[in-house]
Motif scaffolding. Structure first.
Motif, PDB file in Angstrom:
ATOM      1  N   TYR A 122      35.052  33.129  40.237  1.00 32.68           N
ATOM      2  CA  TYR A 122      35.508  33.749  41.480  1.00 32.68           C
ATOM      3  C   TYR A 122      34.739  33.131  42.630  1.00 32.68           C
ATOM      4  N   TYR A 169      33.997  34.774  50.349  1.00 33.07           N
ATOM      5  CA  TYR A 169      34.987  35.836  50.158  1.00 33.07           C
ATOM      6  C   TYR A 169      36.224  35.710  51.028  1.00 33.07           C
ATOM      7  N   TYR A 197      40.128  31.770  48.555  1.00 34.23           N
ATOM      8  CA  TYR A 197      40.415  31.833  47.115  1.00 34.23           C
ATOM      9  C   TYR A 197      40.513  33.261  46.578  1.00 34.23           C
ATOM     10  N   HIS A 198      40.798  34.190  47.465  1.00 27.76           N
ATOM     11  CA  HIS A 198      41.067  35.561  47.059  1.00 27.76           C
ATOM     12  C   HIS A 198      42.462  35.915  47.561  1.00 27.76           C
ATOM     13  N   TYR A 250      34.225  43.520  50.357  1.00 26.95           N
ATOM     14  CA  TYR A 250      35.653  43.827  50.486  1.00 26.95           C
ATOM     15  C   TYR A 250      36.124  43.742  51.932  1.00 26.95           C
ATOM     16  N   LEU A 287      37.430  40.220  52.423  1.00 25.02           N
ATOM     17  CA  LEU A 287      38.584  39.754  51.649  1.00 25.02           C
ATOM     18  C   LEU A 287      39.855  39.877  52.476  1.00 25.02           C
ATOM     19  N   LYS A 297      41.604  42.530  48.321  1.00 25.58           N
ATOM     20  CA  LYS A 297      41.660  42.371  46.867  1.00 25.58           C
ATOM     21  C   LYS A 297      40.721  41.246  46.442  1.00 25.58           C
ATOM     22  N   PHE A 298      39.879  41.552  45.475  1.00 19.69           N
ATOM     23  CA  PHE A 298      38.942  40.599  44.904  1.00 19.69           C
ATOM     24  C   PHE A 298      39.666  39.862  43.779  1.00 19.69           C
ATOM     25  N   SER A 299      39.685  38.544  43.834  1.00 21.50           N
ATOM     26  CA  SER A 299      40.400  37.750  42.823  1.00 21.50           C
ATOM     27  C   SER A 299      39.413  37.081  41.886  1.00 21.50           C
ATOM     28  N   ARG A 315      45.005  35.131  36.767  1.00 22.46           N
ATOM     29  CA  ARG A 315      44.300  35.647  37.937  1.00 22.46           C
ATOM     30  C   ARG A 315      44.456  37.155  37.984  1.00 22.46           C
ATOM     31  N   ASP A 347      43.692  40.447  40.530  1.00 21.87           N
ATOM     32  CA  ASP A 347      43.379  40.864  41.888  1.00 21.87           C
ATOM     33  C   ASP A 347      43.026  42.346  41.845  1.00 21.87           C
TER      34      ASP A 347
END
Length: 137
Positions: free
Chosen positions: A41, A45, A48-49, A85, A88, A92-94, A119, A121
């Motif tokens: 991950y 932040y 790529y999320h 968060y 992001l 959503k955290f990916s 993936r 999310d």
């Protein structure tokens, strides 16, 4: 006597730690499969999320792993998840899972181009409700 003083000193150090200094709980990855998995991950932040769904072009330096039917620590011990968060893009955290470890750029390109990735999310509420455990699959 020195031992007693040492224990008293340690006691005061531990008592002086305030919970607000450690706002988060470490995330863990729980691998429910019969095979070792690899995951990555972005710690930047804002990229790529979710909703951005592409992996970086350059192979990440650190790709973590988790043994079959095991659980592994996946973050630092006290991250500030509220702050994370807030960075992001869609809240959503990916996290990206792979079946194989890419050790070269060519292997990383193969994973990227052939969509050999799962993936997940995760919203902050989902993370808290799962006691900060991300399950695979």
């Amino acid at each position: 006597m020195k031992t007693l003083i040492k224990y008293i000193f340690i006691f005061f150090i531990l008592c002086s730690c305030h919970p607000e200094k450690f706002p988060g709980k470490a995330i863990r990855v729980k691998n429910n499969s019969a095979e070792r998995i690899y995951y990555w991950y972005s710690k930047s932040y804002d990229v790529y999320h979710f909703p951005e769904i592409i992996l970086p072009i350059e192979k990440p330096v650190l790709i973590s792993s988790c043994d079959a039917n095991n659980i592994e620590l996946a973050s630092g011990y006290d991250p500030d998840w509220v702050e994370i968060y807030s960075q992001l893009p869609e809240g959503k955290f990916s996290i990206y899972f792979f079946d194989e470890l890419a050790t070269t750029q060519e292997e990383w390109d193969d994973i990227r181009f052939n969509h050999m990735v799962l993936r997940k999310d995760i919203t902050f509420e989902e993370l808290k409700n799962n006691d900060y455990i991300i399950y695979y699959p």
